[in-house]
Design a protein around this motif. Sequence first.
Motif, PDB file in Angstrom:
ATOM      1  N   CYS A 719       0.845  -1.189   0.000  1.00  0.00           N
ATOM      2  CA  CYS A 719       0.000   0.000   0.000  1.00  0.00           C
ATOM      3  C   CYS A 719       0.884   1.244   0.000  1.00  0.00           C
ATOM      4  N   CYS A 721       0.412   4.156   1.175  1.00  0.00           N
ATOM      5  CA  CYS A 721       0.241   5.131   2.256  1.00  0.00           C
ATOM      6  C   CYS A 721       1.419   5.065   3.223  1.00  0.00           C
ATOM      7  N   GLY A 724      -0.894   3.896   7.367  1.00  0.00           N
ATOM      8  CA  GLY A 724      -2.154   3.155   7.362  1.00  0.00           C
ATOM      9  C   GLY A 724      -3.243   3.972   6.702  1.00  0.00           C
ATOM     10  N   CYS A 725      -4.161   3.278   6.004  1.00  0.00           N
ATOM     11  CA  CYS A 725      -5.243   3.968   5.303  1.00  0.00           C
ATOM     12  C   CYS A 725      -6.361   2.964   5.047  1.00  0.00           C
ATOM     13  N   SER A 727      -7.286   1.596   2.469  1.00  0.00           N
ATOM     14  CA  SER A 727      -6.939   0.565   1.491  1.00  0.00           C
ATOM     15  C   SER A 727      -6.123  -0.573   2.099  1.00  0.00           C
ATOM     16  N   CYS A 728      -5.617  -0.394   3.324  1.00  0.00           N
ATOM     17  CA  CYS A 728      -4.856  -1.497   3.933  1.00  0.00           C
ATOM     18  C   CYS A 728      -5.380  -1.799   5.341  1.00  0.00           C
ATOM     19  N   LYS A 742       0.384   0.539  10.720  1.00  0.00           N
ATOM     20  CA  LYS A 742       0.895  -0.351   9.683  1.00  0.00           C
ATOM     21  C   LYS A 742       2.005  -1.234  10.249  1.00  0.00           C
TER      22      LYS A 742
HETATM   23 ZN   LIG Z   1      -2.595   1.977   3.168  1.00  0.00          ZN
END
Ligand SMILES: [Zn+2]
Length: 757
Positions: A719, A721, A724-725, A727-728, A742
């Motif tokens: 990912c 980012c 963390g975002c 999408s993950c 993350k």
């Molecule tokens: Zn992410």
Amino acid sequence: MNLEQMLQHFKASEKMMKNITSWVEMPAKEAVYAEFPDFIDERIRTALERRGVRKLYSHQASAIEAVHDGSSIVVVTPTASGKTMCYNVPVMDAILKDEASRALFLFPTKALSQDQTSELHELITEAGVDVKTFTYDGDTPQSARRAIRQAGHIVVTNPDMLHSGILPHHTKWTKLFENLRFIVIDEVHHYRGVFGSHLANVIRRLRRICDFYGSKPQFICCSATIANPAELASRITGTDIRLIDNNGAPTSGKHIIFYNPPVVNKELGIRKSSMLEAERIAESLIRNGVQTIVFTRSRLNVEVLVTYLKDIYHGSKDGDKRVRGYRGGYLPNLRREIEKGLRDGSITGVVSTNALELGIDIGALEACIICGYPGTIASTWQQAGRAGRRSGVSAAILVANSSPLDQYIINNPDYFFGKTPENGLINPDNLVILYNHMKCAAFELPFEDGEKFGVETTGEILSFMEEARLVRHVGNRWHWMSDVFPSDAISLRSASNENFIIIDISEPKPVVIGETDRFSAPMLLHEEAIYMHEGIQYQVEKLDFDDKKAYVRKVNVDYYTDANLAVDLKVIDVFREDREKPVHRSSGEVSVSSLVTMFKKIKLHTHENIGSGPVTLPELEMHTTSYWVSLPEEIPGMSQTDVQNGLLGISNVLANAAPIYLMCDPGDIRVVHQVRATFTQRPTVYIYDSYPGGVGFSDKLYELHGELFETAASMIAQCGCETGCPSCVGPLTEFTGTGDPKEMSMKLIDIIRNAYK
Ligand SMILES: [Zn+2]
């Protein structure tokens, strides 16, 4: 420019190429032919020759021979490989050899059954033989039904009609059941999860009735490419299945291109809209006269894209007809007109939902744009298969959106092009589903003592039914004694009979727009919830919990709602476990109680929390199956909060990683974590089936454990980012403390991976 020049043009464009994560040129493949088997009736062979078929493809010949040998089979074939011949020829041949022979064809949708049988009708007409083929579904007029029951050689229907319209009335269908030689199940990979578990039980009932009338039908199934076609077909039919996968159909050269829209907000992991990017690419192709199909996931997107793309021909004569939409809900006449326009080339661009993914004949187009990953590799190949002319090149372009699954696929082309990991899974022994179909079966024919119905425990279930005053045990048989008609209350599309219906009251005349299961209702349908349907926003005005009805009204707001679900999960029984290593894995039965206490309003795009409200609904309890993983009690270098954050991140990733292997929707499973689980006394993540009794996901996840966490790891690692975002590992607002979500998630995943190296 033609398509070939357009592709060169794309390749030369730096702006385009920096968003392309994979460009694979699949070479053209020559056909592999085989001779007609000698035993085939001369009239069929001549008819096929007159239609230009002088030889069979290798897989067609293998299928026809296997059926002739008495085997039940599943044929695995890509789009446009002549699969209908694999069942039309053996069935017709059997009927010509013995006029009494009968066959039943099952298709998952009405549109598909119409299309596939038109080919059969043409072949029958060409051969000048008397083989009567009829469609028997909800649209069949009452006046025609009797003739079909008596005289139809081939009865074409769908699982729902078989379940409620044919099996309960088997005494009117004696001709069919006494002489049933073949059961054809097309698109068998469609029957997964709840729907597939139901179908397996419908087939158990069907085979029971065939036994009664003395017939022993063979099964001919067709499937798209999945990891376990023979296993799935065998689970559905309850029979040994021979796999036929020596595809001999030719293919033209094809470019498969993965396009990832550029990131516009790195912190939140938001990318440029896949719709706008797909529209831009489609526009350039259509402007150049390249016949193009665009697949999109919602009906609303179809309408929006069509409106944009029609602008290409603004002001030109008949311009309005050159770009069309195609989706469920269009009337049959309109559909036929569009299909014809695509075949004769008068339509240059079409935007469709997955309604055009299945076998409907629209000829071969030059280019296909898939806007958003369709959810499974099998569907993606079926959609991509719409582009592909026998001569010249074709192209399929997948445009990803920001969702975790899309991002995983677009960044892992090997996963897509390699051996498919997708499993079609069902659980015919799900007690809720099984019990419902045993009621139907008891209604259809009395059960004998000791009779099996897929399971050995029929006696216990029948005793339970007797207590409920549904059956009576007389002599050595169980007779149906209730005056209800059991199949009426059972829908093949849901696990329980307790669905909530959703009623749109925007217009004076209320319309039912959907339904949801009892356990999801508090989450999705609490008052003030924003409910999304076909891309349209509705707000729930009233939830009548006792009557199982939610009243909704169309709205246009810039937020969605997210209910806070407090879940308490208790392990009831352990089926399998592995506790040798520092990380334990298990599968078993769990009791899940869930309570929704409040909801948040979250702003679209920015994910800001802009308000909240209370929810007062009863707590619900459900028994289902689960798979769980527990970590060591102490993890060096990680505080309690770090572990909490890591588990939350893992849960969010797993919710997106698991559906890859299970071919299910993200909502079909749920993930919960406990920092110190009551059952294991350790940090634990549970993934459970969101249907009462489970539909087979948990057991498979237990086996796939290693692969599952490898996938989860690469979803996080790849990912774009920073910490963390969505999408993950999920939106940063969900995490507490100062640690990097993350990093915490990766640490825990590495412990799990290392334990099973
Ligand atoms: Zn992410």
